[in-house]
Structure formats: C-alpha cells, structure tokens
Write an enzyme that holds these catalytic residues in place. Structure first.
Site, PDB file in Angstrom:
ATOM      1  N   SER A   1       0.847  -1.193   0.000  1.00  0.00           N
ATOM      2  CA  SER A   1       0.000   0.000   0.000  1.00  0.00           C
ATOM      3  C   SER A   1       0.882   1.242   0.000  1.00  0.00           C
ATOM      4  O   SER A   1       1.997   1.219   0.540  1.00  0.00           O
ATOM      5  CB  SER A   1      -0.891   0.018   1.247  1.00  0.00           C
ATOM      6  OG  SER A   1      -1.540   1.265   1.404  1.00  0.00           O
TER       7      SER A   1
ATOM      8  N   TYR B   1      -1.612  -0.041  10.287  1.00  0.00           N
ATOM      9  CA  TYR B   1      -1.750  -0.499   8.905  1.00  0.00           C
ATOM     10  C   TYR B   1      -0.555  -0.050   8.077  1.00  0.00           C
ATOM     11  O   TYR B   1       0.062  -0.848   7.360  1.00  0.00           O
ATOM     12  CB  TYR B   1      -3.048   0.042   8.303  1.00  0.00           C
ATOM     13  CG  TYR B   1      -3.330  -0.468   6.915  1.00  0.00           C
ATOM     14  CD1 TYR B   1      -3.866  -1.734   6.713  1.00  0.00           C
ATOM     15  CD2 TYR B   1      -3.082   0.317   5.793  1.00  0.00           C
ATOM     16  CE1 TYR B   1      -4.130  -2.206   5.435  1.00  0.00           C
ATOM     17  CE2 TYR B   1      -3.335  -0.138   4.520  1.00  0.00           C
ATOM     18  CZ  TYR B   1      -3.875  -1.402   4.342  1.00  0.00           C
ATOM     19  OH  TYR B   1      -4.126  -1.867   3.068  1.00  0.00           O
TER      20      TYR B   1
END
Length: 258
Positions: free
Chosen positions: A148, A161
């Site tokens: 990501s 995250y």
C-alpha cells in the site's frame, strides 16, 4: 517475439484474499494469461461465486478454492497441506489478504494492532516460508505482495496499517535478495485508493473524495483491474529480470508536487 513470455499456461497461482475486490480481479487477470488458480479466503460462498465466474470466462482453467482465516497458524498449515495435494506446487504466490482497523494511534487495544500485523505481515511471511521449497522446485517462480502507499508515506489509514505495509515492502526486498538464487522473484505493488467494497464507505463522503482526487494527478479513483494488471505483469516470464521492486499503482499520488 516469443508469445510464451506473455503467458502463464500450466502454472498454478495461489491468490490469498481472492474472494472480492483486488484479489478477485487478480484471479481473473491471471486466469486470462493462462494460469490455474487456488483461491483462498474466509467466505466460502464468495469464493464459489468467483470460481463460477472464472469458470464461465475460462472453462479450460484448473480452479480450486480453500476457505481459511490466514491469521490463524493452524489454518495456514491446512492450506499448505491442500497445496501439496495439488501436485507439483505453485509457480506463483500472491499475498493479497489483509485487514485494517483505522483509528487514532492512542485508541488501539494491543490485540487490535497485533491482529493487523498478524494478518498483513506474519501470515504473508509464513506463507512465503512454507511455500519456498515448492516454489523453488520450478526454478522460475514469482511472489507478489500487495502492499500500500500507506507503507511509503502517511495516509489516514491508522499507524499500524501503514507500519504493517512498510514491513511487507521490506520483506519483499529481503526475500528478493535472499531467494534470487533459488529462482524465486519477489515483488510488490502499492495501491492508493482503489474502488472496492472496503473503500466505498470513505469515498462516499463527497468532501473526502474531493480531497483524495485533489492529491491524485490522474484525477480519479483506481479500479481493481488496474492493480491486477500490475500484479500479473510481475508474474509473467516477460518480467523475469525484475525482482525486489515495489510498483505504486496510485494515479501519481506518491509523485504529487506543488
């Protein structure tokens, strides 16, 4: 040009998180290039739906599904047994399964941020380790990790995250260097906002959507198929000299300037 450089015929691809969103698109893309599939996910009904969809599109592909919560070590062991039952083992592993609980850093309970790391990092690392001998036996195999942009720069996903995706990117680089001699290439992709069920809630806020688009030079939200295309390319023989890379699929977000 040798057309086999752009085909995956006869290769088995294991795709985790393969029942929806980006994982579903990756499964379709790999099947389109000729790969057989083992799709892994937590929702049996959704996996069956994807299998039926791909079977209609590509009736000659070998299609298998396996229900598992990859955050559980026992479930990962059962998946390895299933893979070994399929024959010579996979040529491709796509670590796409992941999860998140976005909130302020001080609001996480310990089990919550540890759970994010368990699924996003440790499960992927364990699958890579467990499948290493099966991938290495082919002499030309590929792992693609779905990371990501939050692992590269700050975005509003919550610190754990982003931390977990940064760890996945570094895992990619380390394994690429360590396993190159075994014929295993290891790469990653780093998406920005992609139009999936998981992102639909945030993007439904028009003010937030305007902020996202303002920071995205291409001026739109990405589609799962655009991530899938990058993943498939990294798996192809045509990409045989690419390893240790992390390709942003972000509409230019990480290159935004003023």
């Amino acid at each position: 040009m040798d057309p086999r450089r752009w085909r995956l015929d006869g290769q088995l691809a294991v795709v985790t998180g393969g029942s929806a969103g980006i994982g579903r698109a990756i499964a379709r893309e790999l099947a389109g290039f000729g790969a057989d599939l083992l799709l892994v996910g937590r929702d049996a009904d959704a996996l069956d739906e994807v299998r039926e969809e791909i079977a209609d599109l590509f009736p000659d592909r070998g299609l298998h599904t396996h229900v598992a919560d990859l955050a559980d070590g026992t479930a990962r062991g059962a998946l390895l047994d299933r893979i070994e039952d399929l024959g010579e083992g996979p040529h491709i592993l796509v670590n796409n399964a992941g999860g998140n609980l976005p909130r302020a850093a001080t609001d996480y309970a310990e089990d919550e941020y540890r759970g994010i790391f368990e699924l996003n990092v440790f499960a992927a690392f364990e699958l890579c380790r467990q499948l290493h001998p099966l991938l290495a036996r082919h002499g030309a195999a590929s792992i693609v990790n779905v990371g990501s942009v939050s692992g590269i720069t700050h975005v509003r996903t919550g610190a754990p995250y982003g931390m977990s995706k940064a760890a996945m990117h570094q895992m990619t680089r380390n394994l690429a260097a360590e396993w190159a001699g075994d014929g295993i290439r290891v790469n990653a992709v780093a998406p920005w906002y992609i139009r999936t069920r998981r992102t639909s809630g945030a993007l439904a806020d028009p003010d937030y959507l305007d902020e996202v688009l303002d920071r995205t030079p291409l001026g739109r939200i990405g589609e799962p198929e655009e991530v899938a295309a990058a993943v498939a390319f990294l798996c192809l023989p045509a990409a045989a000299y690419i390893t240790g890379e992390c390709i942003a699929v972000d509409g230019g977000f990480l290159r935004y300037g003023f």
